[in-house]
Write an enzyme that holds these catalytic residues in place. Structure first.
Site, PDB file in Angstrom:
ATOM      1  N   CYS A   1       0.827  -1.214   0.000  1.00  0.00           N
ATOM      2  CA  CYS A   1       0.000   0.000   0.000  1.00  0.00           C
ATOM      3  C   CYS A   1       0.858   1.260   0.000  1.00  0.00           C
ATOM      4  CB  CYS A   1      -0.938  -0.013   1.205  1.00  0.00           C
ATOM      5  SG  CYS A   1      -1.845   1.528   1.388  1.00  0.00           S
TER       6      CYS A   1
ATOM      7  N   CYS B   1      -1.388   1.624  -3.209  1.00  0.00           N
ATOM      8  CA  CYS B   1      -2.421   2.661  -3.029  1.00  0.00           C
ATOM      9  C   CYS B   1      -1.867   4.087  -2.961  1.00  0.00           C
ATOM     10  CB  CYS B   1      -3.197   2.426  -1.731  1.00  0.00           C
ATOM     11  SG  CYS B   1      -3.466   0.716  -1.308  1.00  0.00           S
TER      12      CYS B   1
ATOM     13  N   LYS C   1       0.140   5.333  -6.114  1.00  0.00           N
ATOM     14  CA  LYS C   1      -0.859   5.323  -7.205  1.00  0.00           C
ATOM     15  C   LYS C   1      -1.793   6.522  -7.099  1.00  0.00           C
ATOM     16  CE  LYS C   1      -4.665   4.037  -6.527  1.00  0.00           C
ATOM     17  NZ  LYS C   1      -5.148   2.672  -6.378  1.00  0.00           N
TER      18      LYS C   1
ATOM     19  N   TYR D   1      -8.467  -3.814 -11.411  1.00  0.00           N
ATOM     20  CA  TYR D   1      -8.206  -2.540 -10.741  1.00  0.00           C
ATOM     21  C   TYR D   1      -6.996  -1.822 -11.351  1.00  0.00           C
ATOM     22  CZ  TYR D   1     -11.075  -3.619  -6.586  1.00  0.00           C
ATOM     23  OH  TYR D   1     -12.096  -3.874  -5.716  1.00  0.00           O
TER      24      TYR D   1
ATOM     25  N   GLU E   1      -6.862   1.615 -13.569  1.00  0.00           N
ATOM     26  CA  GLU E   1      -6.311   2.813 -12.930  1.00  0.00           C
ATOM     27  C   GLU E   1      -5.139   3.364 -13.750  1.00  0.00           C
ATOM     28  OE1 GLU E   1      -5.642   1.554  -8.853  1.00  0.00           O
ATOM     29  OE2 GLU E   1      -7.743   1.949  -8.334  1.00  0.00           O
TER      30      GLU E   1
ATOM     31  N   HIS F   1     -27.458  21.302  -1.683  1.00  0.00           N
ATOM     32  CA  HIS F   1     -27.474  21.795  -3.049  1.00  0.00           C
ATOM     33  C   HIS F   1     -26.512  22.956  -3.241  1.00  0.00           C
ATOM     34  CE1 HIS F   1     -29.265  22.456  -6.948  1.00  0.00           C
ATOM     35  NE2 HIS F   1     -29.381  23.737  -6.667  1.00  0.00           N
TER      36      HIS F   1
ATOM     37  N   GLU G   1     -26.048  15.059  -3.805  1.00  0.00           N
ATOM     38  CA  GLU G   1     -27.481  15.229  -3.514  1.00  0.00           C
ATOM     39  C   GLU G   1     -28.334  14.271  -4.348  1.00  0.00           C
ATOM     40  OE1 GLU G   1     -29.425  18.946  -4.771  1.00  0.00           O
ATOM     41  OE2 GLU G   1     -27.704  19.350  -6.046  1.00  0.00           O
TER      42      GLU G   1
HETATM   43  P1  NDP Z   1      -7.589  -7.911 -10.541  1.00  0.00           P
HETATM   44  O1  NDP Z   1      -7.919  -9.197  -9.918  1.00  0.00           O
HETATM   45  O2  NDP Z   1      -8.398  -6.717 -10.223  1.00  0.00           O
HETATM   46  O3  NDP Z   1      -7.630  -8.074 -12.121  1.00  0.00           O
HETATM   47  C1  NDP Z   1      -6.831  -9.017 -12.776  1.00  0.00           C
HETATM   48  C2  NDP Z   1      -7.145  -8.949 -14.252  1.00  0.00           C
HETATM   49  O4  NDP Z   1      -6.191  -9.723 -14.947  1.00  0.00           O
HETATM   50  C3  NDP Z   1      -8.503  -9.507 -14.588  1.00  0.00           C
HETATM   51  O5  NDP Z   1      -9.034  -8.750 -15.637  1.00  0.00           O
HETATM   52  C4  NDP Z   1      -8.175 -10.919 -15.014  1.00  0.00           C
HETATM   53  O6  NDP Z   1      -9.090 -11.451 -15.939  1.00  0.00           O
HETATM   54  C5  NDP Z   1      -6.865 -10.714 -15.712  1.00  0.00           C
HETATM   55  N1  NDP Z   1      -6.014 -11.899 -15.734  1.00  0.00           N
HETATM   56  C6  NDP Z   1      -5.746 -12.739 -14.719  1.00  0.00           C
HETATM   57  N2  NDP Z   1      -4.886 -13.699 -15.107  1.00  0.00           N
HETATM   58  C7  NDP Z   1      -4.612 -13.456 -16.408  1.00  0.00           C
HETATM   59  C8  NDP Z   1      -3.798 -14.105 -17.365  1.00  0.00           C
HETATM   60  N3  NDP Z   1      -3.095 -15.186 -17.077  1.00  0.00           N
HETATM   61  N4  NDP Z   1      -3.749 -13.587 -18.612  1.00  0.00           N
HETATM   62  C9  NDP Z   1      -4.461 -12.484 -18.929  1.00  0.00           C
HETATM   63  N5  NDP Z   1      -5.248 -11.834 -18.059  1.00  0.00           N
HETATM   64  C10 NDP Z   1      -5.324 -12.311 -16.803  1.00  0.00           C
HETATM   65  O7  NDP Z   1      -6.048  -7.708 -10.229  1.00  0.00           O
HETATM   66  P2  NDP Z   1      -5.079  -6.439 -10.286  1.00  0.00           P
HETATM   67  O8  NDP Z   1      -3.771  -6.990 -10.660  1.00  0.00           O
HETATM   68  O9  NDP Z   1      -5.663  -5.334 -11.079  1.00  0.00           O
HETATM   69  O10 NDP Z   1      -5.037  -5.990  -8.758  1.00  0.00           O
HETATM   70  C11 NDP Z   1      -4.707  -6.930  -7.741  1.00  0.00           C
HETATM   71  C12 NDP Z   1      -5.529  -6.708  -6.502  1.00  0.00           C
HETATM   72  O11 NDP Z   1      -5.054  -5.568  -5.830  1.00  0.00           O
HETATM   73  C13 NDP Z   1      -6.996  -6.420  -6.785  1.00  0.00           C
HETATM   74  O12 NDP Z   1      -7.747  -7.592  -6.819  1.00  0.00           O
HETATM   75  C14 NDP Z   1      -7.401  -5.533  -5.647  1.00  0.00           C
HETATM   76  O13 NDP Z   1      -7.885  -6.332  -4.613  1.00  0.00           O
HETATM   77  C15 NDP Z   1      -6.113  -4.862  -5.236  1.00  0.00           C
HETATM   78  N6  NDP Z   1      -6.122  -3.469  -5.710  1.00  0.00           N
HETATM   79  C16 NDP Z   1      -7.047  -2.620  -5.198  1.00  0.00           C
HETATM   80  C17 NDP Z   1      -7.106  -1.320  -5.627  1.00  0.00           C
HETATM   81  C18 NDP Z   1      -8.141  -0.414  -5.072  1.00  0.00           C
HETATM   82  O14 NDP Z   1      -8.720  -0.726  -4.032  1.00  0.00           O
HETATM   83  N7  NDP Z   1      -8.458   0.705  -5.723  1.00  0.00           N
HETATM   84  C19 NDP Z   1      -6.170  -0.790  -6.611  1.00  0.00           C
HETATM   85  C20 NDP Z   1      -5.249  -1.790  -7.111  1.00  0.00           C
HETATM   86  C21 NDP Z   1      -5.245  -3.072  -6.667  1.00  0.00           C
HETATM   87  P3  NDP Z   1     -10.388 -12.242 -15.474  1.00  0.00           P
HETATM   88  O15 NDP Z   1     -11.357 -11.204 -15.006  1.00  0.00           O
HETATM   89  O16 NDP Z   1     -10.805 -12.943 -16.708  1.00  0.00           O
HETATM   90  O17 NDP Z   1      -9.948 -13.167 -14.379  1.00  0.00           O
END
Ligand code: NDP
Length: 448
Positions: free
Chosen positions: A43, A48, A51, A178, A182, A437, A442
């Site tokens: 984080c 976080c 970012k 995510y 982002e 307002h 709102e």
């Molecule tokens: P996410 O789980 O959000 O997304 C992963 C993405 O990668 C999905 O679209 C997934 O597809 C795809 N994917 C997974 N494996 C493969 C692969 N082998 N080949 C191609 N695509 C793949 O993970 P992130 O890495 O974005 O973030 C990790 C975690 O960190 C998040 O789950 C979240 O909990 C946390 N985070 C939170 C944030 C916040 O609160 N704002 C900001 C950043 C991170 P599919 O959907 O098909 O599985």
């Protein structure tokens, strides 16, 4: 005299580990924490916090443009990645210092080494030192997953993205979650040509479909490119350092940087967990009970390494509850219902409770209220971006069971509204509150 060197030995000084250390120490425990990298964890060091600074930095691109419509004489402005990067990294250093101070102030012994478990009550440090503890807490977080494709080593992950030498002219971002959304917003605002590559045609699973669709629509309108149902074949690196991303079908895409944002795996490898009989699930997450206790009685785990919910505030709560339970004589568990979350995309989106699809499956009859509006500021700025707020109501009880929004400041607004959803308030109780307002928030008390 205790038979152990420490009452508590924590492995990992991230959000969960630091909170657990500090609270356990405040309860009177003798605590040590081992960290092989930097204090603060994902984080603070590479997640976080940096970012969010980049999100703020990126927003100036639109703000400076919009300012002209509000009468400001804004000359052509250039963006310097190195300035932002260095300022962000300096603040990360400052925050790390604060985390270290917190541990010091609570007399937690900080050990800057890798620790490996050698038994239910013992740990070996990289230096060879053996340490014993009544209780061990594993709080090692998660680590980015990189798909197994040819040339994947030419790509980077969110670990490296904050340190780039320069802002990429062209960036390919792999994933649709995510981090992908982002950073697509961030780099687009910085002027990069962004291509987001997703293996399915669905992004940000878990969020309400209408809200996700709105993000996609706005992102495309802004000029972010999307490749859906794209299966990557390989990444080729050219002599000049640029890359060519090839797919099983469709045209290749040229890139200066390829960023993998394809999920994060619990960081449970090579920790010696097997020596104490700590069980993992099929994803490598440490299995724990409601009190964060593992299959070994003296070993606990909190945060991303348990893969319950990969969110900082959840890890912090788990760490705090663990310390209160084990060292404070106050056994308590975490309530995982109604946890708000947000994606800091451009614009951001946020949600709490059930999505429309989840509510229909779970409750049968639901009432949906939406407000699809163009924020005032966007109107004067000539910006054609619409916000969307959506409320999901249980038709039987009239309780609000879900709230989802996309638009400026959505995470800020949703955090406050999440209190009402968590408290189980009804739609009527929202309506009984007089609007503030003019504001975007709102809309929440004016939904028809
Ligand atoms: P996410 O789980 O959000 O997304 C992963 C993405 O990668 C999905 O679209 C997934 O597809 C795809 N994917 C997974 N494996 C493969 C692969 N082998 N080949 C191609 N695509 C793949 O993970 P992130 O890495 O974005 O973030 C990790 C975690 O960190 C998040 O789950 C979240 O909990 C946390 N985070 C939170 C944030 C916040 O609160 N704002 C900001 C950043 C991170 P599919 O959907 O098909 O599985």
């Amino acid at each position: 005299m205790s038979e152990y060197d420490f009452d508590l030995f924590v492995i990992g000084a991230g959000s969960g580990g630091v909170r657990a250390s500090r609270v356990a120490a405040a309860h009177g425990a003798k605590v040590a924490v081992a960290e092989e990298y930097r204090v603060g964890g994902t984080c603070v060091i590479r997640g976080c916090v940096p970012k969010k600074f980049l999100v703020y930095g990126a927003h100036f691109a639109e703000d400076l443009k919009d300012a002209r419509r509000f009468g400001w004489n804004v000359p052509d402005c250039g963006f310097e990645w190195a300035t932002l990067r260095d300022n962000v990294l300096a603040d990360v250093d400052r925050l790390e210092g604060l985390y270290r101070n917190t541990l010091d102030n609570h007399h937690v012994e900080m050990i800057g080494e890798r620790a490996t478990i050698t038994g239910p009550h013992s740990v070996r440090l990289a230096s060879g030192r053996e340490v014993s503890a009544k209780v061990i807490l594993v709080a090692t977080g998660a680590w980015p997953v990189v798909p197994d494709i040819e040339g994947a080593e030419h790509g980077i992950t969110s670990n490296e993205v904050f340190h780039l030498d320069k802002c990429p002219g062209r960036i390919v971002i792999v994933g649709g979650g995510y981090i992908a959304n982002e950073f697509a917003g961030i780099f687009h605002q910085f002027g990069s040509h962004v291509t987001l590559v997703n293996r399915t045609n669905e992004m940000l699973r878990g969020y309400d479909e209408q809200i996700r669709d709105r993000l996609l629509q706005i992102s495309m309108m802004k000029g972010i490119n999307f490749r859906f149902n794209a299966e990557m074949e390989r990444i080729e690196k050219n002599e000049d350092g640029t890359m060519c991303v090839r797919f099983k079908s469709g045209d290749p895409v040229a890139a200066d940087v390829v960023l993998f944002a394809t999920g994060r795996r619990p960081h449970s490898d090579n920790l010696g967990l097997e020596s104490a009989g700590v069980e993992l699930d099929e994803k490598g997450a440490i299995k724990v009970d409601d009190y964060s206790r593992t299959s070994c009685e003296s070993i606990y785990a909190v945060g991303d390494v348990t893969n319950r919910m990969q969110l900082t505030p959840v890890a912090i709560r788990e760490g705090h509850a663990f310390a209160d339970t084990v060292f404070g004589g106050n056994p308590r568990t975490i309530d995982y219902s109604c946890i708000p979350s947000a994606v800091f995309s451009h614009p951001p989106l946020a949600g709490v409770g059930l999505t429309e699809a989840q509510a229909r499956n779970k409750l049968g009859t639901v009432k949906i209220y939406t407000s699809d509006f163009r924020p005032m500021k966007n109107v004067l700025a000539g910006r054609d971006e619409r916000a969307l707020y959506k409320m999901i109501v249980d038709a039987t009880t009239n309780k609000v069971v879900g709230l989802h929004m996309i638009g400026p400041d959505a995470p800020e607004i949703l955090q406050a509204a999440a209190v009402a959803v968590k408290a189980g308030l009804t739609k009527q109780q929202f309506d009984d509150t007089v609007a503030l307002h003019p504001s975007m928030a709102e809309e929440l008390v004016l939904l028809k």
